[in-house]
Design a protein around this motif. Structure first.
Motif, PDB file in Angstrom:
ATOM      1  N   CYS A  38      47.771  23.340  -2.712  1.00 14.63           N
ATOM      2  CA  CYS A  38      46.358  23.030  -2.454  1.00 14.63           C
ATOM      3  C   CYS A  38      46.236  21.964  -1.373  1.00 14.63           C
ATOM      4  CB  CYS A  38      45.635  22.634  -3.734  1.00 14.63           C
ATOM      5  SG  CYS A  38      46.330  21.229  -4.561  1.00 14.63           S
ATOM      6  N   LEU A  39      47.312  21.796  -0.588  1.00 14.56           N
ATOM      7  CA  LEU A  39      47.329  20.859   0.537  1.00 14.56           C
ATOM      8  C   LEU A  39      46.908  19.450   0.119  1.00 14.56           C
ATOM      9  CD1 LEU A  39      47.478  23.659   1.945  1.00 14.56           C
ATOM     10  CD2 LEU A  39      46.144  22.683   3.784  1.00 14.56           C
ATOM     11  N   GLY A  40      47.235  19.106  -1.133  1.00 14.07           N
ATOM     12  CA  GLY A  40      46.911  17.764  -1.613  1.00 14.07           C
ATOM     13  C   GLY A  40      45.431  17.451  -1.566  1.00 14.07           C
ATOM     14  N   ARG A  41      44.610  18.454  -1.812  1.00 11.65           N
ATOM     15  CA  ARG A  41      43.151  18.279  -1.729  1.00 11.65           C
ATOM     16  C   ARG A  41      42.712  17.083  -2.596  1.00 11.65           C
ATOM     17  NH1 ARG A  41      39.381  21.157   0.953  1.00 11.65           N
ATOM     18  NH2 ARG A  41      37.336  20.612   0.205  1.00 11.65           N
ATOM     19  N   PRO A  42      42.029  16.108  -1.999  1.00 14.44           N
ATOM     20  CA  PRO A  42      41.722  14.869  -2.729  1.00 14.44           C
ATOM     21  C   PRO A  42      40.982  15.085  -4.057  1.00 14.44           C
ATOM     22  CG  PRO A  42      41.273  14.565  -0.402  1.00 14.44           C
ATOM     23  CD  PRO A  42      41.629  16.016  -0.584  1.00 14.44           C
ATOM     24  N   GLU A  65      50.718  11.372   3.690  1.00 11.94           N
ATOM     25  CA  GLU A  65      50.168  10.327   4.564  1.00 11.94           C
ATOM     26  C   GLU A  65      48.639  10.314   4.477  1.00 11.94           C
ATOM     27  OE1 GLU A  65      51.514  10.301   8.647  1.00 11.94           O
ATOM     28  OE2 GLU A  65      49.948   8.874   9.237  1.00 11.94           O
ATOM     29  N   GLY A  66      48.056  11.515   4.477  1.00 10.39           N
ATOM     30  CA  GLY A  66      46.596  11.623   4.373  1.00 10.39           C
ATOM     31  C   GLY A  66      46.090  11.007   3.071  1.00 10.39           C
ATOM     32  N   LEU A  67      46.802  11.268   1.987  1.00 11.41           N
ATOM     33  CA  LEU A  67      46.383  10.716   0.696  1.00 11.41           C
ATOM     34  C   LEU A  67      46.513   9.195   0.707  1.00 11.41           C
ATOM     35  CD1 LEU A  67      47.932  13.388  -1.704  1.00 11.41           C
ATOM     36  CD2 LEU A  67      45.494  12.904  -1.410  1.00 11.41           C
ATOM     37  N   GLY A  70      43.846   7.732   2.567  1.00 16.85           N
ATOM     38  CA  GLY A  70      42.595   7.865   1.820  1.00 16.85           C
ATOM     39  C   GLY A  70      42.511   6.900   0.645  1.00 16.85           C
ATOM     40  N   GLY A  71      43.545   6.070   0.464  1.00 18.38           N
ATOM     41  CA  GLY A  71      43.468   5.030  -0.554  1.00 18.38           C
ATOM     42  C   GLY A  71      44.253   5.306  -1.829  1.00 18.38           C
ATOM     43  N   LEU A  72      45.055   6.380  -1.852  1.00 15.43           N
ATOM     44  CA  LEU A  72      45.847   6.667  -3.055  1.00 15.43           C
ATOM     45  C   LEU A  72      46.898   5.575  -3.257  1.00 15.43           C
ATOM     46  CD1 LEU A  72      46.516   9.006  -5.213  1.00 15.43           C
ATOM     47  CD2 LEU A  72      48.406   9.555  -3.697  1.00 15.43           C
ATOM     48  N   THR A  73      46.927   5.000  -4.460  1.00 17.53           N
ATOM     49  CA  THR A  73      47.897   3.933  -4.713  1.00 17.53           C
ATOM     50  C   THR A  73      48.965   4.371  -5.714  1.00 17.53           C
ATOM     51  OG1 THR A  73      46.385   3.078  -6.374  1.00 17.53           O
ATOM     52  CG2 THR A  73      46.303   2.049  -4.208  1.00 17.53           C
TER      53      THR A  73
END
Ligand SMILES: *Cc1c(COP(=O)(O)O)cnc(C)c1O
Length: 355
Positions: A38-42, A65-67, A70-73
Motif C-alpha cells: 500500500c506504498l506506506g499510505r499514511p 523516508e516519506g513517513l 511526515g512525522g512518524l516516530t
C-alpha cells in the motif's frame, strides 16, 4: 466519484491488525506491519499504529523516508537490503534494516558514523526459499563483523520464506532459525533482541500449533491487508478479506459474437498467439476503463455473474449473465499483486473509508 478507484476500509484494516497483534502477542511474537503493497499510505499506517502495531516495515527507502518526513516516530525496518547507493538515506531515515552483504553493512556503518547515528542491523539467513539471506555457515562471521562496527547495533537475525519458491515455514526450518539464534548467542556472548521468523506465510504454521521456539517477531503485510495467508491464499479465520475493493466503470456494453474474426497474430500482452476461442455464440460484453496500467487483471475476483475475458493496457473485457449498462460501476476484489499495482498506479484514485 471518480473511477477507477481503490476503496480502502480502514475499520476492517484496524480489525485485522488488532486481531493479529493480540493473537501473536499471546505467543510472545511482536509484529512489524509491512506497508509495501500500500506504498506506506499514511492513513493505513496510522490505522495500524492505533491497532497496536509497534513497528513499520517497508521494502522501499523512499516510502520510509516519506513517513519519517511526515512525522512518524515509531521504529521502522527496511525489509530489503539497501542499495550501496542509498546507505546515507537509510541511515538518515530508518531505525533498522535487513542485511545479507558484508559490503553493504560496512558502507552502512561508515554512513552511520558520518551522520553520528546508530543503525540497527537484522541479519537475514537463507533457509530454503532462495531469495535473500546469507548462508547459515557465514552467519557468525558477519555477526562478528557487525558487532565490530560501533555505529551499528546487531538487533537480531531473521529469515524470509514463501516468496521466491513458495517454501513453507515448518517445524524444521523454524527450529533451525531458533538453533542459529541460540548458537550465535552462545558463541558471541550476546543477546539477540529479535528473531524474525518471516512473513504472513508463517501464520498457517503457527495456527497448526507450530512452536515459536526463539521466534519473537514477524513482518506481516498480506495478512493485515487482505486477511489471508500467501501460500494457499486461504482466508485467516476472524479477519476481513475485503478491506480493499477496486471499482471500475463500464465504457462500452454490446452483444458481440464471442469468436474473433480474421487472421490472428500476437495479442497486446501475451508473447504467444491467442488460442482459438471456442464459439460460445453471441455474448453480452462489457468494456471497463481499467487495464494493465492500473491493476494486475489476472489477480482480480469479479463480482458475481461477471467474468473477466481479457485485458490490455487500458481496457478490461468482461462478460455478464445479467444486463450491464454504460456508466455502471463494477466492484472487484484485488489480490496482493492487483492491490500493489492499483496502489502504485497514478490513474487509480484511492479512497479511504472510516466509521
Ligand atoms: C514482503 C515482505 C514481507 C511481508 O510479506 P507478507 O507476505 O506480505 O506478509 C516480510 N518480509 C520481507 C523480507 C518481505 O519482502
Amino acid at each position: 466519484m471518480s473511477a477507477p478507484r481503490l476503496e480502502i476500509d480502514l475499520d476492517r484494516l484496524h480489525h485485522n491488525a488488532a486481531t493479529l497483534v493480540r493473537r501473536l502477542a499471546g505467543q510472545g511474537i511482536a509484529v512489524t506491519a509491512v506497508g509495501k503493497a500500500c506504498l506506506g499510505r499514511p492513513e493505513i499506517v496510522r490505522t495500524w499504529l492505533a491497532a497496536g502495531v509497534t513497528s513499520i516495515g517497508d521494502s522501499r527507502i523512499e516510502t520510509l523516508e516519506g513517513l519519517a518526513r511526515g512525522g512518524l516516530t515509531t521504529p521502522t525496518l527496511l525489509i530489503r537490503t539497501p542499495m550501496l547507493s542509498q546507505v546515507e538515506q537509510v541511515v538518515a531515515h530508518v531505525t533498522s534494516s535487513c542485511h545479507s552483504e558484508p559490503l553493504v553493512i560496512q558502507a552502512l556503518a561508515a554512513a552511520a558514523q558520518r551522520q553520528r547515528r546508530r543503525h540497527g542491523v537484522l541479519l537475514m539467513v537463507e533457509l530454503g526459499d532462495r531469495r535473500e539471506g546469507l548462508l547459515p555457515r557465514d552467519l557468525e562471521a558477519i555477526a562478528r563483523l557487525t558487532l565490530g562496527l560501533p555505529s551499528l547495533r546487531l538487533v537480531g537475525i531473521g529469515t524470509n520464506l514463501g516468496c521466491q519458491h513458495g517454501v513453507a515455514p515448518d517445524a524444521a526450518n523454524m527450529a533451525e532459525l531458533s538453533a542459529l539464534a541460540d548458537a550465535l548467542e552462545a558463541r558471541l556472548g550476546i543477546r539477540l533482541e529479535l528473531v524474525s521468523g518471516g512473513n504472513s506465510a508463517n501464520l498457517p504454521w503457527l495456527a497448526r500449533g507450530g512452536a515459536p521456539g526463539r521466534i519473537n517477531h514477524l513482518r506481516l503485510g498480506e495478512a493485515l491487508l487482505l486477511g489471508r495467508e500467501p501460500l494457499a491464499r486461504c482466508p485467516i479465520p476472524g479477519l476481513h478479506t475485503d478491506a480493499f475493493s477496486l471499482v471500475g466503470e463500464l465504457i462500452e456494453v454490446k452483444r458481440k459474437p464471442s469468436r474473433p474474426w480474421g487472421e490472428q497474430g500476437l495479442t497486446s500482452f501475451l508473447a504467444t498467439a491467442a488460442a482459438p476461442a471456442p464459439d460460445r455464440g453471441w455474448r453480452q460484453r462489457g468494456l471497463l476503463a481499467l487495464g494493465v496500467q492500473d491493476v494486475d487483471p489476472a489477480d482480480l475476483v469479479p463480482p458475481p455473474g461477471v467474468s473477466i475475458v481479457g485485458a490490455s493496457s487500458d481496457h478490461l473485457v468482461v462478460e455478464a449473465e445479467r444486463p450491464l449498462r454504460v456508466g455502471e460501476e463494477l466492484r472487484f476484489q484485488p489480490g496482493y499483486s492487483a492491490l500493489l499495482r492499483a496502489m502504485t498506479s497514478p490513474f487509480v484514485h484511492k479512497h479511504c473509508l472510516k466509521g
